[in-house]
Design an enzyme around this catalytic site. Structure first.
Site, PDB file in Angstrom:
ATOM      1  N   GLU A 116       0.940  -1.294  -0.005  1.00  0.00           N
ATOM      2  CA  GLU A 116       0.013   0.024   0.055  1.00  0.00           C
ATOM      3  C   GLU A 116       0.897   1.199  -0.178  1.00  0.00           C
ATOM      4  O   GLU A 116       0.576   2.204  -0.686  1.00  0.00           O
ATOM      5  CB  GLU A 116      -0.780  -0.014   1.139  1.00  0.00           C
ATOM      6  CG  GLU A 116      -1.945  -1.144   1.319  1.00  0.00           C
ATOM      7  CD  GLU A 116      -3.170  -1.035   0.332  1.00  0.00           C
ATOM      8  OE1 GLU A 116      -2.937   0.134  -0.528  1.00  0.00           O
ATOM      9  OE2 GLU A 116      -4.028  -1.812  -0.162  1.00  0.00           O
ATOM     10  N   ASP A 254      -4.438  -9.370  -8.134  1.00  0.00           N
ATOM     11  CA  ASP A 254      -4.902  -8.658  -9.184  1.00  0.00           C
ATOM     12  C   ASP A 254      -3.499  -7.765 -10.098  1.00  0.00           C
ATOM     13  O   ASP A 254      -3.375  -7.988 -11.094  1.00  0.00           O
ATOM     14  CB  ASP A 254      -5.946  -7.579  -8.909  1.00  0.00           C
ATOM     15  CG  ASP A 254      -5.572  -6.582  -7.466  1.00  0.00           C
ATOM     16  OD1 ASP A 254      -4.878  -7.374  -6.560  1.00  0.00           O
ATOM     17  OD2 ASP A 254      -5.903  -5.631  -7.147  1.00  0.00           O
ATOM     18  N   GLU A 373     -19.516  -5.845  -3.632  1.00  0.00           N
ATOM     19  CA  GLU A 373     -18.126  -6.222  -3.482  1.00  0.00           C
ATOM     20  C   GLU A 373     -18.053  -7.747  -4.196  1.00  0.00           C
ATOM     21  O   GLU A 373     -17.048  -7.714  -4.802  1.00  0.00           O
ATOM     22  CB  GLU A 373     -17.609  -6.245  -2.025  1.00  0.00           C
ATOM     23  CG  GLU A 373     -17.268  -5.067  -1.507  1.00  0.00           C
ATOM     24  CD  GLU A 373     -15.833  -4.788  -1.997  1.00  0.00           C
ATOM     25  OE1 GLU A 373     -14.717  -5.488  -1.179  1.00  0.00           O
ATOM     26  OE2 GLU A 373     -15.619  -3.847  -2.748  1.00  0.00           O
ATOM     27  N   GLU A 438     -12.546   0.185  -9.763  1.00  0.00           N
ATOM     28  CA  GLU A 438     -12.129  -0.604 -10.833  1.00  0.00           C
ATOM     29  C   GLU A 438     -13.221  -0.745 -11.967  1.00  0.00           C
ATOM     30  O   GLU A 438     -12.815  -0.765 -13.226  1.00  0.00           O
ATOM     31  CB  GLU A 438     -12.253  -2.009 -10.165  1.00  0.00           C
ATOM     32  CG  GLU A 438     -10.750  -2.106  -9.403  1.00  0.00           C
ATOM     33  CD  GLU A 438     -10.988  -2.071  -8.005  1.00  0.00           C
ATOM     34  OE1 GLU A 438     -10.268  -1.724  -7.086  1.00  0.00           O
ATOM     35  OE2 GLU A 438     -12.430  -1.551  -7.773  1.00  0.00           O
TER      36      GLU A 438
END
Length: 537
Positions: A116, A254, A373, A438
Site C-alpha cells: 500500500e 490483481d 463487493e 475498478e
C-alpha cells in the site's frame, strides 16, 4: 546490480483510438458531467482540509480523522495528481508544500504495509512529479523509495511485505527475513513504481530490486499447478512462487497481472519479458478463469473468477471454477484493452469488451445501480454460443448454494426475498460498496481505446448512482448494503478510503475530459490510478 535496460525505446503502437469531433450538444453534456464530478471532489477535498488535514483519511459522517496507513497523509498524497488533472493549481501548491514536510521516519502503526505504501505514496509522488515537474515531489518519492528499499534487506533480497519498521530501526542492524506466506499482489506489484523511480533518478537499485522478483516469476511461471498463472499465496522466504492450488486475477493477486503489460509500456518496450509473461498468463486465465454467466436478458458478457486445482486419489488433478465475481476484478477489462493494442491481440479487445459490459450489467442489475463487493452467478456451458435463461436452474442453484437439500421452489423464493437476489445472482456474499474505482477504471480505458459513446452514458449512470447514495454532508461514505430496495437509503459506513479521491473520481473526471487529457499513449496508470510518463514518450 541489474542496470536499467539500454538502447532506444521500441515504438509502441497507439493505445488510444482516433476520436471523431464531438457535436456542440455532446460537448455541453460532457462538460456538464465533468463539472459535476469536479464539484464532488472539491466538496470532499474541502472537508479533508478543514477536518482531517495531514491525516490519512477523513471519516465522512462523523468528520473525524483516521490514520490506517502510517499517518503520512494518504488522502493528500493520493490526491496530488487529481488536483493537478482537475486544474486545481492553488490547492495543488498547498498540498505539495504540506507533502514536502511529511516525515517518513516515524509511523502511527506498528506494521507498515509495503504494498500500500508503494502504490499510494511512492506512486502518488512519482505521478504528481511527472505531471507537474515540481522537484520537491521527486525528492519525496526518493525518500519513500529509500524507506521501502530497506524492506528488501533480506538474505534473498525479497521484501518483507508487512514490515515492522520500528522494530528494525530499534534493533540496529538485526537481520530480516521475508515471510513464507505472502499474497501474490503484495510480491508482484513493485515493477512500475520502482522502475520509474530508477529512470527518474538514474539509480538502478530500485529497478534491480523489482527485476529480481520478476526473474523468479518468469522462471517459475510454467511450473505452477495452472501453468501461466501464479498461485494466490507465494513463499518469499524461500523464493518459491509455484506452489499452491488457487488462481485468480482478483483480490490479493490483481496488480501482479495488471503490471505485466503496464511495465512493458512504461519501459517503452525495453522489457520484453513482461510481454511474454502477460501472454502466458492470459492464455491460462482466458481458458479457465473467465466465464459467461446465465442472465435473464441473455447478455453476452464475461466475469473473471477464481479457480482451484482439486487433486483426486488417482493423482490426477482437475480445475474447478468458483463462479464468484468481484468489484475489484473489474480492472481486468481495462488491462486487456491496453494489452490488446500494445501487443496486437484483437481477441483480447473482444474479451475486454465483454468483461467491461459484464461490470456495467452488474451495476444496472442491482436496485441502487451500484455493484456489490462480491457475488455468485451460474456459469454457462461455454463462453461462446447461446446461453438461454433457465428460471428453474437459477432457483435450483440458489438452493444448492445456500445448503438447502430440497427442490422446493417455495424455499427458493424465501431465499431470494431474504437475500434480495436479482435474477441471475445465486448469492451476494458481500453487499458493501466501498467507493471502489475498478468498474469506472475499465469503462474509461475501454472508451479511450475504442471511442464507443455508450460508455459515456454508462459511466454517467454509475456516477449518478454512487453520488446519490454515498453523499454525506461532508464527503462520500462507503455503503454497507447495496441490495436495499430502490428508493430506500443504503446504510452508510463512516469510511472514505483515499482511493475515492485518488482513483474513482479521477477516472470519472477523465472519461468526461477531452481525450488528449492524460493521453494513454503518453502515460500509463499504476494500480492506484497514478499516471506515470512512458519512458521516451
Amino acid at each position: 546490480m541489474s542496470p536499467l535496460p539500454s538502447g532506444k525505446a521500441t515504438p509502441l503502437p497507439h493505445i488510444q483510438t482516433t476520436f471523431e469531433s464531438e457535436t456542440s450538444a455532446e460537448e455541453q453534456t460532457r462538460k456538464r458531467r465533468q463539472d459535476a464530478v469536479k464539484r464532488t471532489f472539491v466538496r470532499c477535498w474541502e472537508s479533508y482540509k478543514t477536518r482531517a488535514w495531514m491525516s490519512d483519511e477523513i471519516a465522512p459522517i462523523s468528520g473525524g480523522a483516521r490514520n490506517p496507513f502510517g499517518g503520512w497523509a494518504a488522502t493528500l498524497v493520493d490526491s496530488l495528481d487529481t488536483l493537478w488533472i482537475m486544474g486545481l493549481r492553488q490547492d495543488f501548491g498547498l498540498a505539495v508544500a504540506a507533502a514536502a514536510n511529511i516525515s517518513f521516519e516515524t509511523a502511527t502503526i506498528d506494521e507498515v504495509n509495503v504494498f500500500e505504501t508503494n502504490i499510494r505514496y511512492l506512486g502518488g509522488f512519482l505521478s504528481a512529479y511527472d505531471l507537474s515537474g515540481d522537484k520537491r515531489l521527486l525528492r519525496k518519492a526518493k525518500e519513500v523509495g529509500d524507506m521501502l528499499y530497506a524492506a528488501f534487506d533480506t538474505p534473498n533480497r525479497l521484501p518483507i511485505t508487512r514490515w515492522r519498521m520500528r522494530e528494525v530501526a530499534q534493533a540496529q542492524g538485526a537481520s530480516q527475513v521475508a515471510h513464507d506466506n505472502v499474497l501474490l499482489a503484495e510480491m508482484g506489484s513493485f515493477s512500475m513504481e520502482f522502475t520509474r523511480l530508477s529512470i527518474l533518478t538514474g539509480d538502478p537499485k530500485w529497478f534491480d530490486a523489482a527485476q529480481r522478483i520478476s526473474d523468479i516469476f518468469e522462471a517459475q511461471q510454467d511450473s505452477t499447478a495452472l501453468p501461466g498463472m501464479w498461485p494466490l499465496v507465494v513463499n518469499a522466504k524461500d523464493g518459491v512462487f509455484n506452489q499452491g492450488d488457487s488462481f485468480t486475477l482478483g483480490a490479493m493477486a490483481d496488480s501482479t497481472y495488471e503490471y505485466l503489460p503496464k511495465t512493458y509500456a512504461l519501459s517503452g518496450g525495453r522489457l520484453g519479458g513482461y510481454k511474454t509473461m502477460y501472454e502466458k498468463a492470459m492464455a491460462a486465465a482466458g481458458q479457465q478463469n473467465f466465464f459467461r454467466p446465465m442472465v435473464p436478458d441473455e447478455g453476452d458478457i464475461l466475469v473473471s473468477a477464481m479457480v482451484n486445482i482439486r487433486r483426486g486419489e488417482n493423482g490426477k488433478s482437475r480445475v474447478e471454477l468458483d463462479p464468484e465475481g468481484q468489484h475489484l476484478v473489474c480492472f481486468v477489462g481495462g488491462m486487456l484493452a491496453v494489452a490488446s493494442k500494445l501487443f496486437d491481440l484483437p481477441d483480447h479487445l473482444r474479451k475486454a469488451q465483454k468483461l467491461v459490459d459484464g461490470c456495467i450489467w452488474t451495476y444496472k442489475a442491482l436496485p441502487l445501480g451500484i455493484m456489490p463487493e462480491t457475488f455468485h452467478m451460474i456459469p454457462c456451458p461455454s463462453t461462446t454460443g447461446s446461453c438461454p435463461w433457465n428460471e428453474t436452474l437459477w432457483k435450483t442453484e440458489i438452493l444448492r448454494k445456500h445448503g438447502v437439500d430440497t427442490q422446493d421452489t417455495g424455499q427458493a423464493h424465501k431465499i431470494i426475498a431474504q437475500k434480495r437476489l436479482p435474477k441471475g445472482f445465486t448469492n451476494i456474499g458481500d453487499t458493501r460498496y466501498i467507493l471502489r474505482p475498478e468498474a469506472i477504471e475499465s469503462v474509461f480505458v475501454l472508451y479511450r481505446t475504442t471511442g464507443q459513446k455508450y460508455l459515456l452514458d454508462a459511466a454517467w449512470a454509475m456516477f449518478e448512482a454512487i453520488e446519490k447514495n454515498t453523499r454525506t454532508e461532508l464527503a462520500n461514505a462507503a455503503l454497507a448494503d447495496i441490495t436495499v430496495e430502490a428508493g430506500k437509503s443504503a446504510p452508510k459506513i463512516d469510511s472514505m478510503e483515499s482511493f475515492w479521491m485518488g482513483e474513482t473520481l479521477k477516472y470519472f473526471y477523465l472519461i468526461f475530459s477531452e481525450p488528449d487529457h492524460v493521453n494513454l499513449d503518453e502515460y500509463v496508470f499504476n494500480t492506484e490510478a497514478h499516471p506515470f510518463r512512458i519512458w521516451g514518450a
